[in-house]
Scaffold this motif. Structure first.
Motif, PDB file in Angstrom:
ATOM      1  N   TRP A  54       0.851  -1.185   0.000  1.00 24.12           N
ATOM      2  CA  TRP A  54       0.000   0.000   0.000  1.00 24.12           C
ATOM      3  C   TRP A  54       0.893   1.243   0.000  1.00 24.12           C
ATOM      4  O   TRP A  54       1.829   1.359   0.808  1.00 24.12           O
ATOM      5  CB  TRP A  54      -0.917   0.020   1.217  1.00 24.12           C
ATOM      6  N   GLY A  86      -6.370   3.285  -7.640  1.00 21.79           N
ATOM      7  CA  GLY A  86      -6.379   3.739  -6.259  1.00 21.79           C
ATOM      8  C   GLY A  86      -7.737   4.210  -5.762  1.00 21.79           C
ATOM      9  O   GLY A  86      -8.699   4.329  -6.520  1.00 21.79           O
ATOM     10  N   TYR A  97      -5.002   6.320  -2.123  1.00 20.66           N
ATOM     11  CA  TYR A  97      -4.361   5.130  -1.576  1.00 20.66           C
ATOM     12  C   TYR A  97      -4.323   4.042  -2.650  1.00 20.66           C
ATOM     13  O   TYR A  97      -5.350   3.687  -3.216  1.00 20.66           O
ATOM     14  CB  TYR A  97      -5.119   4.641  -0.345  1.00 20.66           C
ATOM     15  N   TYR A  98      -3.137   3.530  -2.874  1.00 17.33           N
ATOM     16  CA  TYR A  98      -2.941   2.520  -3.913  1.00 17.33           C
ATOM     17  C   TYR A  98      -2.618   1.165  -3.285  1.00 17.33           C
ATOM     18  O   TYR A  98      -1.710   1.051  -2.453  1.00 17.33           O
ATOM     19  CB  TYR A  98      -1.776   2.907  -4.827  1.00 17.33           C
ATOM     20  N   GLU A 114      -9.468   7.355  -3.689  1.00 14.54           N
ATOM     21  CA  GLU A 114      -9.296   8.719  -3.171  1.00 14.54           C
ATOM     22  C   GLU A 114     -10.053   8.847  -1.863  1.00 14.54           C
ATOM     23  O   GLU A 114     -11.282   8.763  -1.831  1.00 14.54           O
ATOM     24  CB  GLU A 114      -9.782   9.744  -4.183  1.00 14.54           C
ATOM     25  N   ASP A 132      -4.534  12.678   6.351  1.00 13.00           N
ATOM     26  CA  ASP A 132      -4.615  11.371   5.695  1.00 13.00           C
ATOM     27  C   ASP A 132      -5.392  11.427   4.379  1.00 13.00           C
ATOM     28  O   ASP A 132      -5.497  10.409   3.681  1.00 13.00           O
ATOM     29  CB  ASP A 132      -5.273  10.357   6.634  1.00 13.00           C
ATOM     30  N   ARG A 180       0.474   5.686  -0.620  1.00 11.73           N
ATOM     31  CA  ARG A 180      -0.489   6.767  -0.720  1.00 11.73           C
ATOM     32  C   ARG A 180       0.183   7.974  -1.350  1.00 11.73           C
ATOM     33  O   ARG A 180       1.412   8.143  -1.254  1.00 11.73           O
ATOM     34  CB  ARG A 180      -1.084   7.120   0.631  1.00 11.73           C
TER      35      ARG A 180
END
Lengths: 116, 113
Positions: free
Chosen positions: B35, B106, B86-87, B108, B82, B37
């Motif tokens: 993961w 990803g 996020y991938y 968002e 945060d 981001r």
């Protein structure tokens, strides 16, 4: 962790010209990568820059368009050749940690390229 | 490289937990789940990775399904910082074994105060 700097941070170029982007890392790294991020899109891997040998390109990317140099373990350049507006993107350099226990890639801040 | 499927976007409230799902039904035995981001106007940053067991670090937790066909990134208390894309990425082998990070679209994540 590796600290990566890229030059230039941004540029506006004319169609048909070329731009060379520099990537400098503060420590020796085995693997360096170049990515492209088109507006509003995810990242696409262009190539892996190999020290002392030719870069390994991903499908859809060719050396004539994106020549890459990697003269040592801390530096690489990516050239965007014969640019067109479709090349307007953010270009990011990335490096991986050398140690097997650490499996992390670090990314530079990117170079924002606009082609008119 | 195996593909992952993530929701395009998610919303969360500040200081609440966030569970970001990822499906990877074609994962192979040698694929690691990573993961990353990407905060606005920045390059991606590493969040966490794992192979089979659940993982925790100072940023997040990674829960991996027993059959490894899905995983969930858990942010225990979301903050405004945060908010990012996020991938979830599958990478074959370790970095020093030649594995490459191939990014999908990803999720968002937006965080509301």
């Amino acid at each position: 962790s590796a600290v990566i700097s890229q030059k230039p941070s941004r540029d506006i170029c004319q169609r048909g010209t070329s731009l060379t982007i520099q990537c400098q890392v503060d420590s020796q790294v085995t693997m360096m990568f170049w990515y492209r991020q088109q507006p509003g899109q995810s990242l696409t891997l262009i190539a892996t820059a190999n020290q002392g040998s030719e870069a390994t390109y991903e499908s859809g990317f060719v050396i004539d368009k994106f020549p890459i140099s990697r003269p040592n373990l801390t530096f690489s350049t990516l050239t965007v050749s014969n640019m067109s507006p479709e090349d307007s993107s953010i270009y990011l350099c990335s490096v991986g940690e050398r140690r097997a226990s650490t499996d992390t890639q670090y990314f530079g801040p990117g170079t924002r390229l606009t082609v008119l | 490289d195996a593909k992952t499927t993530q929701p395009n976007s998610m919303e969360s409230n500040e200081e609440e937990p966030v569970h970001l799902p990822c499906n990877h039904s074609t994962i192979s035995g040698t694929d690691y789940i990573h993961w990353y981001r990407q905060l606005p106007s920045q390059g991606p940053e590493y969040v966490i990775h794992g192979l089979t067991s659940n993982v925790n670090n100072r940023m997040a937790s990674l829960a991996i399904a027993e059959d490894r066909k899905s995983s969930t990134l858990i942010l225990h208390r979301a903050t405004l910082r945060d908010a990012a894309v996020y991938y979830c990425i599958l990478r074959e082998g370790l970095y020093n074994q030649g594995g490459k990070l191939i990014f999908g679209q990803g999720t968002e994540l937006s965080v509301k105060p």
